[in-house]
Design a protein around this motif. Structure first.
Motif, short mmCIF file in Angstrom:
data_model
loop_
_atom_site.label_atom_id
_atom_site.label_comp_id
_atom_site.label_asym_id
_atom_site.label_seq_id
_atom_site.Cartn_x
_atom_site.Cartn_y
_atom_site.Cartn_z
N ALA A 56 0.82 -1.21 0.00
CA ALA A 56 0.00 0.00 0.00
C ALA A 56 0.86 1.26 0.00
O ALA A 56 0.60 2.20 -0.75
CB ALA A 56 -0.93 -0.01 1.21
N LYS A 57 1.89 1.27 0.84
CA LYS A 57 2.76 2.45 0.91
C LYS A 57 3.54 2.64 -0.39
O LYS A 57 3.68 3.77 -0.88
CB LYS A 57 3.72 2.32 2.09
N LEU A 58 4.05 1.56 -0.93
CA LEU A 58 4.81 1.65 -2.18
C LEU A 58 3.94 2.14 -3.32
O LEU A 58 4.34 3.00 -4.11
CB LEU A 58 5.43 0.30 -2.51
N ALA A 59 2.73 1.58 -3.42
CA ALA A 59 1.82 1.98 -4.48
C ALA A 59 1.46 3.46 -4.36
O ALA A 59 1.37 4.18 -5.37
CB ALA A 59 0.57 1.11 -4.44
N ALA A 60 1.25 3.92 -3.13
CA ALA A 60 0.89 5.32 -2.92
C ALA A 60 2.04 6.25 -3.31
O ALA A 60 1.83 7.29 -3.96
CB ALA A 60 0.51 5.55 -1.45
N LEU A 61 3.27 5.87 -2.95
CA LEU A 61 4.43 6.69 -3.32
C LEU A 61 4.60 6.72 -4.83
O LEU A 61 4.88 7.79 -5.41
CB LEU A 61 5.70 6.13 -2.66
N ALA A 62 4.49 5.58 -5.45
CA ALA A 62 4.65 5.52 -6.91
C ALA A 62 3.62 6.39 -7.60
O ALA A 62 3.94 7.15 -8.53
CB ALA A 62 4.55 4.07 -7.37
N GLN A 63 2.37 6.30 -7.18
CA GLN A 63 1.32 7.10 -7.79
C GLN A 63 1.56 8.59 -7.56
O GLN A 63 1.36 9.42 -8.47
CB GLN A 63 -0.03 6.70 -7.22
N MET A 64 2.01 8.95 -6.37
CA MET A 64 2.25 10.35 -6.03
C MET A 64 3.30 10.98 -6.94
O MET A 64 3.21 12.16 -7.30
CB MET A 64 2.70 10.45 -4.56
N HIS A 65 4.29 10.18 -7.34
CA HIS A 65 5.41 10.73 -8.09
C HIS A 65 5.47 10.23 -9.53
O HIS A 65 6.49 10.43 -10.21
CB HIS A 65 6.73 10.41 -7.36
N GLY A 66 4.42 9.62 -9.99
CA GLY A 66 4.37 9.20 -11.39
C GLY A 66 5.33 8.09 -11.73
O GLY A 66 5.82 8.01 -12.87
N LEU A 67 5.61 7.21 -10.78
CA LEU A 67 6.52 6.08 -11.00
C LEU A 67 5.71 4.81 -11.21
O LEU A 67 4.61 4.67 -10.70
CB LEU A 67 7.48 5.92 -9.82
N THR A 68 6.28 3.89 -11.94
CA THR A 68 5.55 2.65 -12.25
C THR A 68 6.22 1.42 -11.69
O THR A 68 5.60 0.34 -11.64
CB THR A 68 5.42 2.48 -13.77
N ARG A 69 7.47 1.52 -11.27
CA ARG A 69 8.21 0.33 -10.86
C ARG A 69 8.31 0.29 -9.33
O ARG A 69 9.00 1.10 -8.72
CB ARG A 69 9.60 0.33 -11.49
N TRP A 70 7.63 -0.67 -8.73
CA TRP A 70 7.71 -0.88 -7.29
C TRP A 70 7.40 -2.35 -7.00
O TRP A 70 6.69 -3.01 -7.77
CB TRP A 70 6.76 0.02 -6.52
N THR A 71 7.91 -2.86 -5.89
CA THR A 71 7.72 -4.27 -5.59
C THR A 71 8.07 -4.55 -4.13
O THR A 71 8.87 -3.82 -3.52
CB THR A 71 8.60 -5.15 -6.50
N THR A 72 7.49 -5.60 -3.58
CA THR A 72 7.90 -6.11 -2.27
C THR A 72 8.85 -7.29 -2.43
O THR A 72 9.30 -7.86 -1.43
CB THR A 72 6.67 -6.56 -1.45
N ASP A 73 9.17 -7.64 -3.65
CA ASP A 73 10.03 -8.79 -3.95
C ASP A 73 11.45 -8.31 -4.25
O ASP A 73 11.79 -8.01 -5.39
CB ASP A 73 9.46 -9.56 -5.15
N LEU A 74 12.29 -8.23 -3.21
CA LEU A 74 13.66 -7.76 -3.40
C LEU A 74 14.44 -8.68 -4.32
O LEU A 74 15.17 -8.21 -5.21
CB LEU A 74 14.36 -7.64 -2.04
N ALA A 75 14.30 -9.99 -4.14
CA ALA A 75 15.03 -10.93 -4.97
C ALA A 75 14.69 -10.76 -6.45
O ALA A 75 15.57 -10.80 -7.32
CB ALA A 75 14.74 -12.37 -4.53
N GLY A 76 13.42 -10.52 -6.75
CA GLY A 76 13.02 -10.31 -8.12
C GLY A 76 13.61 -9.03 -8.71
O GLY A 76 14.04 -9.00 -9.87
N ALA A 77 13.65 -7.97 -7.90
CA ALA A 77 14.24 -6.71 -8.36
C ALA A 77 15.72 -6.87 -8.63
O ALA A 77 16.25 -6.33 -9.61
CB ALA A 77 13.99 -5.61 -7.32
N LEU A 78 16.40 -7.63 -7.78
CA LEU A 78 17.85 -7.83 -7.96
C LEU A 78 18.14 -8.75 -9.15
O LEU A 78 19.23 -8.69 -9.73
CB LEU A 78 18.45 -8.42 -6.69
N ALA A 79 17.19 -9.61 -9.51
CA ALA A 79 17.40 -10.52 -10.64
C ALA A 79 17.28 -9.83 -12.00
O ALA A 79 17.72 -10.37 -13.01
CB ALA A 79 16.41 -11.68 -10.55
N ASP A 80 16.71 -8.63 -12.01
CA ASP A 80 16.51 -7.90 -13.27
C ASP A 80 17.83 -7.24 -13.70
O ASP A 80 18.35 -6.39 -12.98
CB ASP A 80 15.43 -6.82 -13.06
N PRO A 81 18.39 -7.62 -14.85
CA PRO A 81 19.67 -7.06 -15.29
C PRO A 81 19.62 -5.55 -15.56
O PRO A 81 20.67 -4.90 -15.60
CB PRO A 81 20.00 -7.85 -16.56
#
Length: 383
Positions: A56-81
């Motif tokens: 909820a907090k991540l989605a709210a921050l992303a919407q507030m600042h026009g960002l689209t990339r957010w996740t609670t999955d740290l491992a998935g974010a680190l796996a993205d080259p």
């Protein structure tokens, strides 16, 4: 003009520092200025990926600042080259494991301090980063403050003559949380969660003294838990067992004596929340976050002690403000720009994980000094 997009996994952006200073005032500010222009004409475009525990907090921050990339999955974010940098602004107790995970994933590392709770852990992180061949940096924001940049210029110019002493005052009253909400998170006051003002502030004092004045050689510290009970963010009373004030004497190279008080239990009677008063044979200066005032020996008045008469002298009026001869950007943003240039263009960068380890070393020795009541020598750390 080539544009180089670089993904940055930003872990801990729902916290106070991670959000205000690193996301809004640094990464988003760089984007608002059109990116970071390098000397070869390349424009670095930071693409943040917001990471945290609360969807909820991540989605709210992303919407507030026009960002689209957010996740609670740290491992998935680190796996993205596409994500080349990992940034950590979590609570200290969660930092070491996350940084090791990011290093193992081959990401460049930029992190808040302290890098760890113990020197062994801090050095293990630095060694792991070196072995992995990745680039790494630690936030050392106070070196970029206008007041300390002015002070550093005075030191380098020889203004002080022989520096004799430094007196530092940092702090303010953090409300207990009962009749007014506390303006710092409750974990700061629980030892089990990595709280304590020595662990929080001594890493700052290490790099400030080392880089602005002279290297730190010894430490003697006394700390206290002045407010033993506080109320947390949910209105629950808790035991505040971490130190909330520390009073330290450091001996610097050349025999300079530095006294620094750090407190979350003091009411401010200073021009700024942190001040450094430096005395030398040829002059003195008082530097804060932004301002820096000086008094040269040729303009030093001759005060006379007479307690029988009221004081009529305005002592602060006898000092001269150092002019704003430079333009000063937000210090966190400036250091982010330096680190991005380091990653993309291999620009020089000195504030690495070994520098972070030296800060943890001073905190660890400060705590030991407090516990044992002894003055301790600070061993050299080899990077």
């Amino acid at each position: 003009m080539a544009r180089r997009t670089i993904g940055i996994v930003m872990n801990g952006v729902t916290g106070r520092m991670g959000y205000r200073q690193h996301l809004v005032r640094s990464i988003l500010a760089i984007r608002e200025q059109g990116g970071l222009a390098l000397a070869d004409g390349t424009v670095v475009w930071p693409e943040p990926v917001l990471v945290g525990r609360s969807e909820a907090k991540l989605a709210a921050l992303a919407q507030m600042h026009g960002l689209t990339r957010w996740t609670t999955d740290l491992a998935g974010a680190l796996a993205d080259p596409a994500n080349e940098i990992y940034f950590d602004a979590q609570v200290t107790t969660a930092r070491v494991e996350a940084l090791h995970t990011a290093i193992a994933a081959g990401k460049h590392i930029y992190t808040e301090k302290p890098t760890a709770e113990t020197l062994d852990d801090a050095l293990a992180l630095a060694d792991a980063a070196r072995t992995a061949g990745i680039k790494h940096g630690v936030v050392q924001d106070k070196l970029y403050l206008p007041g300390l940049l002015k002070l550093k210029r005075l030191v380098d110019s020889g203004f002080f003559g022989r520096i004799l002493s430094v007196r530092g005052e940092f702090g303010y009253w953090v409300f207990e949380g009962d009749w007014q909400p506390a303006q710092r998170p409750s974990w700061n006051y629980r030892s089990a969660d990595g709280g304590g003002i020595i662990l929080d502030m001594f890493p700052h004092w290490r790099y400030v003294l080392d880089h602005v004045i002279a290297p730190v050689r010894t430490v003697y510290a006394q700390a206290s838990t002045h407010i033993p009970t506080r109320v947390d963010e949910h209105g629950n009373e808790y035991k505040a067992d971490a130190d909330d004030a520390a009073y330290a004497v450091f001996e610097l190279e050349g025999g300079i004596v530095a006294q620094l008080n750090s407190s979350w239990t003091t009411r401010v009677d200073r021009t700024e929340l942190v001040t450094f008063h430096v005395d030398g044979t040829h002059g003195s200066a008082v530097a804060g976050l932004r301002g820096c005032r000086i008094q040269h020996r040729n303009a030093t008045p001759k005060p006379v002690w007479n307690p029988d008469l009221p004081v009529t002298t305005d002592f602060r009026a006898q000092w001269t403000e150092v002019p704003e001869n430079d333009e000063y950007d937000n210090g966190f943003k400036t250091q982010w720009e330096e680190f991005l240039a380091h990653v993309v263009a291999d620009a020089p960068y000195r504030h690495d994980l070994f520098a972070g380890a030296r800060g943890v070393q001073l905190a660890e020795l400060g705590i030991e000094s407090w516990r044992t009541g002894t003055k301790l020598t600070i061993p050299e750390l080899e990077a």
